[in-house]
Scaffold this motif. Structure first.
Motif, PDB file in Angstrom:
ATOM      1  N   PHE A  92       7.813  19.513  -3.768  1.00  0.00           N
ATOM      2  CA  PHE A  92       6.627  20.783  -2.991  1.00  0.00           C
ATOM      3  C   PHE A  92       7.753  20.279  -1.738  1.00  0.00           C
ATOM      4  N   HIS A  93       7.876  21.131  -0.616  1.00  0.00           N
ATOM      5  CA  HIS A  93       8.409  20.881   0.786  1.00  0.00           C
ATOM      6  C   HIS A  93       7.940  19.339   1.533  1.00  0.00           C
ATOM      7  N   LEU A  94       9.285  18.349   0.983  1.00  0.00           N
ATOM      8  CA  LEU A  94       8.357  16.957   1.232  1.00  0.00           C
ATOM      9  C   LEU A  94       7.066  16.067   0.996  1.00  0.00           C
ATOM     10  N   SER A  95       6.879  15.798   1.148  1.00  0.00           N
ATOM     11  CA  SER A  95       5.430  15.014   1.064  1.00  0.00           C
ATOM     12  C   SER A  95       5.651  13.449   1.489  1.00  0.00           C
ATOM     13  N   VAL A  96       4.323  13.036   1.564  1.00  0.00           N
ATOM     14  CA  VAL A  96       3.580  11.933   2.833  1.00  0.00           C
ATOM     15  C   VAL A  96       2.965  11.021   1.253  1.00  0.00           C
ATOM     16  N   GLY A  97       2.697  10.219   1.296  1.00  0.00           N
ATOM     17  CA  GLY A  97       1.704   9.598   0.418  1.00  0.00           C
ATOM     18  C   GLY A  97       0.692   8.796   0.595  1.00  0.00           C
ATOM     19  N   ILE A  98       0.048   8.958  -0.162  1.00  0.00           N
ATOM     20  CA  ILE A  98      -1.853   8.632  -0.494  1.00  0.00           C
ATOM     21  C   ILE A  98      -2.352   7.053  -1.306  1.00  0.00           C
ATOM     22  N   SER A  99      -2.392   5.699  -0.291  1.00  0.00           N
ATOM     23  CA  SER A  99      -2.530   4.804  -0.707  1.00  0.00           C
ATOM     24  C   SER A  99      -3.871   5.444  -2.365  1.00  0.00           C
ATOM     25  N   TYR A 100      -4.554   6.427  -3.078  1.00  0.00           N
ATOM     26  CA  TYR A 100      -5.185   6.295  -3.981  1.00  0.00           C
ATOM     27  C   TYR A 100      -4.427   5.954  -4.780  1.00  0.00           C
ATOM     28  N   PRO A 101      -5.106   5.265  -6.420  1.00  0.00           N
ATOM     29  CA  PRO A 101      -6.430   4.741  -6.266  1.00  0.00           C
ATOM     30  C   PRO A 101      -6.569   3.379  -5.424  1.00  0.00           C
ATOM     31  N   ASN A 102      -7.869   2.861  -5.380  1.00  0.00           N
ATOM     32  CA  ASN A 102      -7.612   1.746  -4.358  1.00  0.00           C
ATOM     33  C   ASN A 102      -7.658   0.362  -5.916  1.00  0.00           C
ATOM     34  N   PRO A 103      -8.713  -0.396  -5.512  1.00  0.00           N
ATOM     35  CA  PRO A 103      -8.183  -1.138  -7.277  1.00  0.00           C
ATOM     36  C   PRO A 103     -10.928  -0.798  -7.424  1.00  0.00           C
ATOM     37  N   GLN A 104     -11.355  -0.645  -6.988  1.00  0.00           N
ATOM     38  CA  GLN A 104     -12.253  -1.016  -7.112  1.00  0.00           C
ATOM     39  C   GLN A 104     -12.542   1.141  -7.786  1.00  0.00           C
ATOM     40  N   GLN A 105     -11.512   1.799  -6.934  1.00  0.00           N
ATOM     41  CA  GLN A 105     -11.468   3.342  -7.668  1.00  0.00           C
ATOM     42  C   GLN A 105     -11.100   2.886  -9.065  1.00  0.00           C
ATOM     43  N   MET A 106     -10.107   2.021  -9.089  1.00  0.00           N
ATOM     44  CA  MET A 106      -9.506   1.516 -10.973  1.00  0.00           C
ATOM     45  C   MET A 106     -10.379   0.727 -11.947  1.00  0.00           C
ATOM     46  N   ALA A 107     -11.118   0.026 -11.166  1.00  0.00           N
ATOM     47  CA  ALA A 107     -12.319  -0.177 -11.956  1.00  0.00           C
ATOM     48  C   ALA A 107     -12.731   0.436 -12.763  1.00  0.00           C
ATOM     49  N   ALA A 109     -12.803   4.128 -13.334  1.00  0.00           N
ATOM     50  CA  ALA A 109     -12.015   4.902 -13.936  1.00  0.00           C
ATOM     51  C   ALA A 109     -12.262   4.184 -15.420  1.00  0.00           C
ATOM     52  N   SER A 110     -11.572   3.106 -15.282  1.00  0.00           N
ATOM     53  CA  SER A 110     -10.877   2.059 -16.599  1.00  0.00           C
ATOM     54  C   SER A 110     -12.468   1.686 -17.450  1.00  0.00           C
ATOM     55  N   GLU A 111     -14.241   1.332 -16.543  1.00  0.00           N
ATOM     56  CA  GLU A 111     -15.153   1.127 -16.656  1.00  0.00           C
ATOM     57  C   GLU A 111     -15.582   2.584 -18.143  1.00  0.00           C
ATOM     58  N   GLN A 112     -14.874   3.627 -17.656  1.00  0.00           N
ATOM     59  CA  GLN A 112     -15.389   4.898 -18.076  1.00  0.00           C
ATOM     60  C   GLN A 112     -14.269   5.135 -18.841  1.00  0.00           C
ATOM     61  N   GLY A 113     -13.546   4.312 -19.508  1.00  0.00           N
ATOM     62  CA  GLY A 113     -12.046   4.815 -20.653  1.00  0.00           C
ATOM     63  C   GLY A 113     -11.136   5.618 -20.385  1.00  0.00           C
ATOM     64  N   LYS A 114     -11.123   6.004 -18.761  1.00  0.00           N
ATOM     65  CA  LYS A 114      -9.879   6.759 -17.927  1.00  0.00           C
ATOM     66  C   LYS A 114      -9.330   6.455 -16.982  1.00  0.00           C
ATOM     67  N   GLN A 115      -8.086   7.006 -16.893  1.00  0.00           N
ATOM     68  CA  GLN A 115      -7.003   7.175 -15.584  1.00  0.00           C
ATOM     69  C   GLN A 115      -7.761   7.766 -14.650  1.00  0.00           C
ATOM     70  N   PRO A 116      -7.721   6.807 -13.101  1.00  0.00           N
ATOM     71  CA  PRO A 116      -8.047   7.448 -11.981  1.00  0.00           C
ATOM     72  C   PRO A 116      -7.244   8.183 -11.685  1.00  0.00           C
ATOM     73  N   GLY A 117      -5.983   8.460 -12.187  1.00  0.00           N
ATOM     74  CA  GLY A 117      -5.000   9.646 -11.598  1.00  0.00           C
ATOM     75  C   GLY A 117      -4.207   8.724  -9.796  1.00  0.00           C
ATOM     76  N   GLY A 118      -3.199   9.534  -9.608  1.00  0.00           N
ATOM     77  CA  GLY A 118      -2.917   8.942  -8.595  1.00  0.00           C
ATOM     78  C   GLY A 118      -1.209  10.416  -8.350  1.00  0.00           C
ATOM     79  N   ASP A 119      -0.634   9.833  -7.182  1.00  0.00           N
ATOM     80  CA  ASP A 119       0.151  10.388  -6.485  1.00  0.00           C
ATOM     81  C   ASP A 119      -0.883  11.495  -6.011  1.00  0.00           C
ATOM     82  N   ILE A 120      -1.262  11.022  -5.012  1.00  0.00           N
ATOM     83  CA  ILE A 120      -2.156  11.744  -3.998  1.00  0.00           C
ATOM     84  C   ILE A 120      -0.655  11.731  -2.615  1.00  0.00           C
ATOM     85  N   PHE A 121      -0.931  12.416  -2.397  1.00  0.00           N
ATOM     86  CA  PHE A 121       0.511  13.587  -0.958  1.00  0.00           C
ATOM     87  C   PHE A 121       0.203  14.164  -0.204  1.00  0.00           C
ATOM     88  N   ILE A 122      -0.734  14.251   1.121  1.00  0.00           N
ATOM     89  CA  ILE A 122       0.106  15.257   1.985  1.00  0.00           C
ATOM     90  C   ILE A 122       1.235  16.222   1.316  1.00  0.00           C
TER      91      ILE A 122
END
Length: 165
Positions: A92-107, A109-122
């Motif tokens: 994309f035309h420039l991107s600024v990263g956001i620190s998602y996921p945090n440790p609680q969000q990772m935990a 997703a893991s409890e649900q047997g899934k990945q939390p995703g990532g690479d969230i940007f403006i």
């Protein structure tokens, strides 16, 4: 003659190297101390203390209602994060990263047997030139190319961003 050919080759190389470079603006105003995003209003505010410096219209993930929980859910995260990276060579035309996921969000997703995703940007529009309408990202916050150039120059890494429903 040989020097002229070498000189021309070097000049051509330098000229071509600059063709793909993105021009990055500079900013010399009040510090952006926080970013506030209101998903329901499709607005993002760059704040200096309690005062908005800039307001932007935004586009969100293709399924924007509710917080992002899993990779591929098309949702934009909710909560407080940091601006933690930037990518001048984004798809994309420039991107600024956001620190998602945090440790609680990772935990969670893991409890649900899934990945939390990532690479969230403006970010700006796709470099592919694809025509995008409505909420279209995979969970990011999209703005116009002119807006992301301004945001890139105004927002330092480490800035807090809070994303509200």
């Amino acid at each position: 003659m040989k020097r002229a050919v070498i000189f021309l080759a070097l000049a051509l190389t330098m000229a071509l190297a600059g063709c793909g470079a993105k021009s990055i603006r500079t900013y010399d105003g009040p510090d952006v101390t926080r970013i506030l995003v209101y998903k329901g209003d499709r607005k993002m505010y760059l704040m200096h203390g309690g005062q908005p410096l800039k307001v932007y219209n935004i586009k969100l993930g293709f399924d924007p209602v509710g917080p992002k929980q899993f990779s591929g859910d098309g949702k934009t995260p909710e909560g407080t994060y940091l601006i933690d990276r930037r990518n001048p060579n984004s798809q994309f035309h420039l991107s600024v990263g956001i620190s998602y996921p945090n440790p609680q969000q990772m935990a969670f997703a893991s409890e649900q047997g899934k990945q939390p995703g990532g690479d969230i940007f403006i970010h700006g529009a796709p470099n592919s030139g694809a025509d995008v309408v409505g909420d279209w990202t995979a969970g990011c916050i999209a703005v116009t190319n002119a807006d992301i150039e301004e945001i890139w120059s105004m927002v330092p890494d480490g800035t807090l961003i809070t994303i509200y429903p």
